[in-house]
Design a protein around this motif. Structure first.
Motif, PDB file in Angstrom:
ATOM      1  N   ALA A  64      47.830  -9.363  26.955  1.00 16.21           N
ATOM      2  CA  ALA A  64      48.395  -8.303  26.104  1.00 16.21           C
ATOM      3  C   ALA A  64      49.805  -8.685  25.647  1.00 16.21           C
ATOM      4  O   ALA A  64      50.165  -8.482  24.481  1.00 16.21           O
ATOM      5  CB  ALA A  64      48.416  -6.975  26.844  1.00 16.21           C
ATOM      6  N   GLU A  65      50.594  -9.245  26.538  1.00 13.47           N
ATOM      7  CA  GLU A  65      51.952  -9.658  26.200  1.00 13.47           C
ATOM      8  C   GLU A  65      51.930 -10.786  25.159  1.00 13.47           C
ATOM      9  O   GLU A  65      52.652 -10.755  24.168  1.00 13.47           O
ATOM     10  CB  GLU A  65      52.682 -10.136  27.479  1.00 13.47           C
ATOM     11  N   PHE A  66      51.075 -11.781  25.373  1.00 15.88           N
ATOM     12  CA  PHE A  66      50.947 -12.887  24.431  1.00 15.88           C
ATOM     13  C   PHE A  66      50.491 -12.377  23.071  1.00 15.88           C
ATOM     14  O   PHE A  66      51.031 -12.757  22.030  1.00 15.88           O
ATOM     15  CB  PHE A  66      49.962 -13.929  24.982  1.00 15.88           C
ATOM     16  N   ARG A  67      49.500 -11.470  23.076  1.00 13.62           N
ATOM     17  CA  ARG A  67      48.969 -10.896  21.837  1.00 13.62           C
ATOM     18  C   ARG A  67      50.058 -10.160  21.073  1.00 13.62           C
ATOM     19  O   ARG A  67      50.151 -10.243  19.856  1.00 13.62           O
ATOM     20  CB  ARG A  67      47.805  -9.954  22.168  1.00 13.62           C
ATOM     21  N   ARG A  68      50.918  -9.454  21.812  1.00 13.76           N
ATOM     22  CA  ARG A  68      51.987  -8.686  21.174  1.00 13.76           C
ATOM     23  C   ARG A  68      52.890  -9.580  20.323  1.00 13.76           C
ATOM     24  O   ARG A  68      53.340  -9.187  19.253  1.00 13.76           O
ATOM     25  CB  ARG A  68      52.805  -7.978  22.261  1.00 13.76           C
ATOM     26  N   TYR A  69      53.108 -10.811  20.776  1.00 14.70           N
ATOM     27  CA  TYR A  69      54.011 -11.724  20.060  1.00 14.70           C
ATOM     28  C   TYR A  69      53.316 -12.599  19.020  1.00 14.70           C
ATOM     29  O   TYR A  69      53.977 -13.105  18.119  1.00 14.70           O
ATOM     30  CB  TYR A  69      54.739 -12.636  21.061  1.00 14.70           C
ATOM     31  N   THR A  70      52.011 -12.787  19.135  1.00 16.64           N
ATOM     32  CA  THR A  70      51.338 -13.753  18.251  1.00 16.64           C
ATOM     33  C   THR A  70      50.308 -13.154  17.305  1.00 16.64           C
ATOM     34  O   THR A  70      49.988 -13.760  16.288  1.00 16.64           O
ATOM     35  CB  THR A  70      50.629 -14.833  19.097  1.00 16.64           C
ATOM     36  N   GLU A  71      49.779 -11.981  17.644  1.00 14.50           N
ATOM     37  CA  GLU A  71      48.645 -11.455  16.890  1.00 14.50           C
ATOM     38  C   GLU A  71      48.962 -11.186  15.420  1.00 14.50           C
ATOM     39  O   GLU A  71      48.150 -11.485  14.544  1.00 14.50           O
ATOM     40  CB  GLU A  71      48.124 -10.180  17.553  1.00 14.50           C
ATOM     41  N   GLY A  72      50.126 -10.649  15.139  1.00 12.71           N
ATOM     42  CA  GLY A  72      50.471 -10.338  13.748  1.00 12.71           C
ATOM     43  C   GLY A  72      50.444 -11.575  12.870  1.00 12.71           C
ATOM     44  O   GLY A  72      49.852 -11.565  11.782  1.00 12.71           O
ATOM     45  N   ASP A  73      51.067 -12.657  13.347  1.00 10.67           N
ATOM     46  CA  ASP A  73      51.087 -13.900  12.564  1.00 10.67           C
ATOM     47  C   ASP A  73      49.691 -14.496  12.428  1.00 10.67           C
ATOM     48  O   ASP A  73      49.321 -14.987  11.364  1.00 10.67           O
ATOM     49  CB  ASP A  73      52.013 -14.933  13.214  1.00 10.67           C
TER      50      ASP A  73
END
Length: 176
Positions: A68-77
């Motif tokens: 979830a933490e990783f997704r928060r930083y990378t998902e938008g891009d």
């Protein structure tokens, strides 16, 4: 996958470009597939959808918090990138009547990624795995009902695989 059969476009290398001529029905299919990917990533974006889960797999499956933490930083891009790649397909397609597509290496790579995303999404919806014999699956679907949506969807899935292989061969300079 070999020969795409009659009326199926094949990419070929022309200098620095990968070039193919698409018939009207191919343009229609590619426009629909790319548009569906964009719709899935915008209006229909839902992490509980198995297709979204396939396109955005958990980076740390053993640790939901870290994922979830990783997704928060990378998902938008990543989502923007996938939408842009599908947009590259839509932008390069000829008019509805068909015509030539000419891709430089950057556009060809975007097409490869967009086609891959579309195949991943379709694979989930069609319940296709790495051990699925696509030919047998298509034969079985045709035997049950040659006019079924599954026959059409499996045919599109196979077509996208052929197109992806053709484009990759042209991109790396191996085209026949």
């Amino acid at each position: 996958m070999g020969d795409g059969g009659p009326g199926v476009s094949t990419f070929r290398r022309q200098g620095e470009h990968c070039v193919a001529t698409f018939a009207a029905d191919e343009v229609r299919v590619l426009r629909k597939v790319a548009s569906e990917v964009v719709g899935l990533l915008t209006d229909g974006f839902d992490h509980s959808d198995p297709v979204v889960a396939r396109l955005f797999p958990d980076t740390y499956p053993e640790s939901p918090e870290d994922s979830a933490e990783f997704r928060r930083y990378t998902e938008g891009d990543l989502k923007t990138s996938k939408i842009d790649q599908a947009g590259a397909v839509l932008a390069a397609l000829p008019p509805a009547s068909g015509g030539e597509v000419r891709l430089d290496s950057e556009a060809a790579e975007a097409w490869l990624r967009a086609i891959n995303d579309a195949r991943l999404a379709m694979g989930v919806r069609l319940n296709i795995s790495a051990d699925t014999d696509l030919g047998a699956e298509l034969d079985d679907a045709v035997l049950h009902d040659p006019t079924s949506p599954r026959v059409f969807q499996l045919s599109v899935y196979a077509y996208l695989g052929y197109l992806q292989e053709s484009l990759l061969r042209a991109l790396i300079g191996d085209a026949h």
